[in-house]
Write a protein that holds these residues in place. Structure first.
Motif, mmCIF file in Angstrom:
data_model
loop_
_atom_site.group_PDB
_atom_site.id
_atom_site.type_symbol
_atom_site.label_atom_id
_atom_site.label_comp_id
_atom_site.label_asym_id
_atom_site.label_seq_id
_atom_site.Cartn_x
_atom_site.Cartn_y
_atom_site.Cartn_z
ATOM 1 N N TRP A 81 0.826 -1.208 0.000
ATOM 2 C CA TRP A 81 0.000 0.000 0.000
ATOM 3 C C TRP A 81 0.856 1.252 0.000
ATOM 4 N N ALA A 117 -12.204 3.651 -8.963
ATOM 5 C CA ALA A 117 -12.444 4.681 -7.948
ATOM 6 C C ALA A 117 -12.677 6.035 -8.609
ATOM 7 N N THR A 121 -22.385 10.378 -8.147
ATOM 8 C CA THR A 121 -22.719 11.653 -7.515
ATOM 9 C C THR A 121 -23.400 12.582 -8.521
ATOM 10 N N GLN A 144 -24.114 15.495 -2.055
ATOM 11 C CA GLN A 144 -23.235 14.436 -1.536
ATOM 12 C C GLN A 144 -23.727 13.888 -0.202
ATOM 13 N N VAL A 203 -21.007 6.272 -0.329
ATOM 14 C CA VAL A 203 -20.204 5.225 0.327
ATOM 15 C C VAL A 203 -20.688 5.138 1.779
HETATM 16 C C1 HEM Z 1 -17.491 11.911 -5.263
HETATM 17 C C2 HEM Z 1 -16.332 11.380 -5.435
HETATM 18 C C3 HEM Z 1 -15.610 10.457 -4.472
HETATM 19 C C4 HEM Z 1 -15.996 9.957 -3.254
HETATM 20 C C5 HEM Z 1 -17.299 10.203 -2.496
HETATM 21 C C6 HEM Z 1 -14.891 9.135 -2.780
HETATM 22 C C7 HEM Z 1 -14.892 8.471 -1.564
HETATM 23 C C8 HEM Z 1 -13.856 7.678 -1.100
HETATM 24 C C9 HEM Z 1 -13.853 6.992 0.177
HETATM 25 C C10 HEM Z 1 -14.959 7.049 1.237
HETATM 26 C C11 HEM Z 1 -12.693 6.288 0.264
HETATM 27 C C12 HEM Z 1 -12.239 5.398 1.434
HETATM 28 C C13 HEM Z 1 -11.306 6.164 2.335
HETATM 29 C C14 HEM Z 1 -10.994 5.479 3.632
HETATM 30 O O1 HEM Z 1 -10.704 4.283 3.681
HETATM 31 O O2 HEM Z 1 -11.038 6.164 4.649
HETATM 32 C C15 HEM Z 1 -11.956 6.530 -0.984
HETATM 33 C C16 HEM Z 1 -10.742 5.971 -1.304
HETATM 34 C C17 HEM Z 1 -10.137 6.107 -2.536
HETATM 35 N N1 HEM Z 1 -10.466 6.989 -3.547
HETATM 36 FE FE1 HEM Z 1 -12.098 8.180 -3.568
HETATM 37 N N2 HEM Z 1 -13.883 9.148 -3.707
HETATM 38 C C18 HEM Z 1 -14.283 9.928 -4.757
HETATM 39 C C19 HEM Z 1 -13.574 10.206 -5.921
HETATM 40 C C20 HEM Z 1 -12.381 9.622 -6.260
HETATM 41 C C21 HEM Z 1 -11.670 9.891 -7.489
HETATM 42 C C22 HEM Z 1 -12.111 10.845 -8.603
HETATM 43 C C23 HEM Z 1 -10.551 9.127 -7.467
HETATM 44 C C24 HEM Z 1 -9.542 9.119 -8.586
HETATM 45 C C25 HEM Z 1 -8.389 8.687 -8.604
HETATM 46 C C26 HEM Z 1 -10.560 8.366 -6.209
HETATM 47 C C27 HEM Z 1 -9.602 7.456 -5.813
HETATM 48 C C28 HEM Z 1 -9.624 6.773 -4.613
HETATM 49 C C29 HEM Z 1 -8.671 5.716 -4.274
HETATM 50 C C30 HEM Z 1 -7.564 5.155 -5.168
HETATM 51 C C31 HEM Z 1 -8.997 5.296 -2.962
HETATM 52 C C32 HEM Z 1 -8.301 4.200 -2.145
HETATM 53 C C33 HEM Z 1 -7.149 4.778 -1.402
HETATM 54 C C34 HEM Z 1 -6.561 3.779 -0.424
HETATM 55 O O3 HEM Z 1 -7.220 2.804 -0.047
HETATM 56 O O4 HEM Z 1 -5.423 3.999 -0.008
HETATM 57 N N3 HEM Z 1 -11.670 8.726 -5.502
HETATM 58 N N4 HEM Z 1 -12.687 7.392 -1.779
#
Ligand code: HEM
Ligand code: NAG
Length: 481
Positions: free
Chosen positions: A137, A314, A322, A373, A379
């Motif tokens: 990670w 993601a 959204t 949102q 989520v």
């Molecule tokens: C409305 C848009 C979005 C929402 C609501 C959202 C929400 C989230 C949430 C709740 C998590 C989990 C975080 C945690 O474990 O605490 C997450 C992880 C992540 N998000 Fe987003 N996200 C959004 C957009 C995006 C976009 C545009 C990307 C583009 C690259 C992205 C990439 C990621 C990745 C790669 C993770 C995993 C990171 C990890 O586990 O280390 N997300 N997101």
């Protein structure tokens, strides 16, 4: 006579065999109960929860269609940190803002891992960005952030790419000439193009059949992921994996998605030039070439495919979903829509592209987006975390390996925090006409796990999280990993 003896003999044999079988069965059942008992024994000060049944845990204490009501009762009775068991899955659910903040800011290092459920294990095998922990990670995340920043800064900023794509989307919607149509895959395509331009080095036309197929596969994977068979697979994998059902379709869908990505990677290899990386995949190939000994690094083929797939999914599903909620709420609340339109006309007008810089002059639209949102709540139970080292939270002992679910819905729908928790109401984010930040709004979660990236001119902005709180924390983020 001998025949009788033989018969008696075989009767005796049958008797013994039966007895034997019974003893064996009895022993087996005793063993299973004992194993279940030992497994379900909890350390001192473990969070409380409803009594569990052997093997199935609290599974049947929930009415599946209304499980949220059952859990609400448990929270009322046992508090904001509770234990729930589902077969072999056992988890702790945190449902209050102070405790979620405590876990994900002060104690974030202790809650940094992801648990790995049988289904994800089958597909991702702890590779990639979203479902990995530990060294994999750290390496994958650092590399993803760096590459997103480099390709974002490169020729075109991410903001420019978003502006261009928005223009194409508006054009495509215009082509429908005001007739009813399903915007689902046009929106997904437009949103996905932003992350695709970084991971695959290109955007895809909305009528590109192959790309539409990829988007549909992803949609199907998301949709099937919620089916009951998937829950059962994660709880009783050894049994369910032999049965037909939607879990088999889901596994096949993920296999197709992975092989799609593998094909794109192969195409990149053909004209890869290490001196001129075009995108995330090229940069990853360069990184892989640095480590001839593949045992000490996570930069290998599997992680290349899984991290690319993680960014793709993601970066596509979340924002698209959204935006579809946004369209729905604008249709349901035409008076809100009219106010948003008026603000857009006043601040942006017809000539200019909307940009991040306009946000501060558009408090109403900003509030509407936040409210979309909050209500969309896409989520609802966050992405689960796993306790990385023995930890104490609110006086409860959480041993290493505990699965932790944070209930974001409990924040977004908290009747003590929101004037009309169940009704769409942009006033939740407004005070005297100015935008008002709300603490109980955490759609992106918080801490180190959500993906953030530095984008424009030293100013911190991000992909996943665009709220002030995250922007402020981005700076030390670089020094930490
Ligand atoms: C409305 C848009 C979005 C929402 C609501 C959202 C929400 C989230 C949430 C709740 C998590 C989990 C975080 C945690 O474990 O605490 C997450 C992880 C992540 N998000 Fe987003 N996200 C959004 C957009 C995006 C976009 C545009 C990307 C583009 C690259 C992205 C990439 C990621 C990745 C790669 C993770 C995993 C990171 C990890 O586990 O280390 N997300 N997101
Ligand atoms: C999360 O919170 C909501 C709102 O209080 C509740 O209805 C739901 O049952 C909770 N879910 C879990 C799994 O704790």
């Amino acid at each position: 006579m001998p025949a009788m003896l033989v018969a008696a003999g075989s009767l005796a044999a049958a008797f013994w065999a039966a007895l034997h079988l019974r003893t064996l069965l009895l022993a087996a059942v005793t063993f299973l109960f004992l194993a279940d008992y030992l497994k379900s024994r909890r350390p001192k000060n473990y969070p409380p929860g409803p009594p569990r049944l052997p093997f199935v845990g609290n599974l049947f204490q929930m009415d599946f269609r209304q499980s949220h009501l059952a859990v609400q009762q448990f929270v009322k009775k046992y508090g904001n940190v509770i234990r729930l068991d589902f077969g072999i899955m056992s988890s702790v659910i945190i449902s209050s803002l102070p405790l979620i903040k405590e876990a994900f800011s002060h104690l974030d290092e202790n809650f940094i891992n992801r648990p790995i459920f049988p289904l994800q294990s089958h597909i991702f095998n702890e590779n990639g960005l979203i479902f990995s922990s530990g060294q994999t990670w750290k390496e994958q995340r650092r590399f993803a952030l760096m590459t997103l920043r480099n390709f974002g800064l490169g020729k075109k900023s991410l903001e420019q790419r978003i502006q261009e794509e928005a223009h194409y989307l508006v054009e495509a919607i215009g082509e429908e000439k005001g007739q009813p149509f399903d915007p689902h895959f046009k929106i997904n395509n437009a949103v996905s193009n932003i992350i695709c331009s970084i991971t695959f080095g290109e955007r895809f036309e909305y009528h590109d059949g192959q790309f539409q197929e990829l988007l549909k596969l992803l949609d199907k994977a998301m949709y099937l992921g919620t089916s009951i068979m998937i829950h059962l697979y994660n709880i009783f994998p050894w049994i369910i994996k032999h049965l037909p059902g939607q879990h088999q379709t889901l596994l096949a869908t993920w296999r197709k998605l992975k092989s799609y990505i593998a094909d794109i990677v192969d195409n990149h290899r053909k004209d890869w030039n290490p001196d001129e990386p075009r995108d995330f995949i090229d940069a990853f190939l360069t990184e892989m070439a640095k480590y001839p000994d593949k045992t000490t690094t996570s930069f290998n083929e599997e992680n290349l495919i899984c991290s690319t797939l993680d960014l793709f999914l993601a970066g596509t599903e979340t924002t698209s979903t959204t935006l579809r909620w946004a369209l729905l709420y604008m249709a349901l609340y035409p008076e809100v829509q009219a106010k948003v339109q008026a603000e857009i006309d006043r601040v942006i007008g017809q000539e200019k592209h909307p940009s991040l810089a306009d946000r501060d002059s558009m408090p109403y639209t900003n509030a509407v987006i936040h409210e979309i949102q909050r209500m969309g709540n896409i989520v609802p139970l966050n992405v689960p975390r796993e306790v990385a080292v023995d930890t104490t939270l609110a006086g409860f002992h959480l041993p290493k390996g505990t699965t932790v679910i944070t209930n974001l819905t409990a924040l977004h729908m908290d009747p003590k925090e929101w004037a009309t928790p169940d009704t769409f109401n942009p006033e939740h984010f407004l005070e005297n006409g100015q935008f008002k930040k709300r603490e109980s709004f955490l759609p992106f979660s918080m801490g180190w796990r959500p993906l953030r990236a530095e984008i424009v001119e030293g100013k911190l902005s991000s992909l996943c999280c665009v709220r002030g709180q995250h922007l402020l924390r981005g700076q030390n983020d670089q020094s930490r990993h």
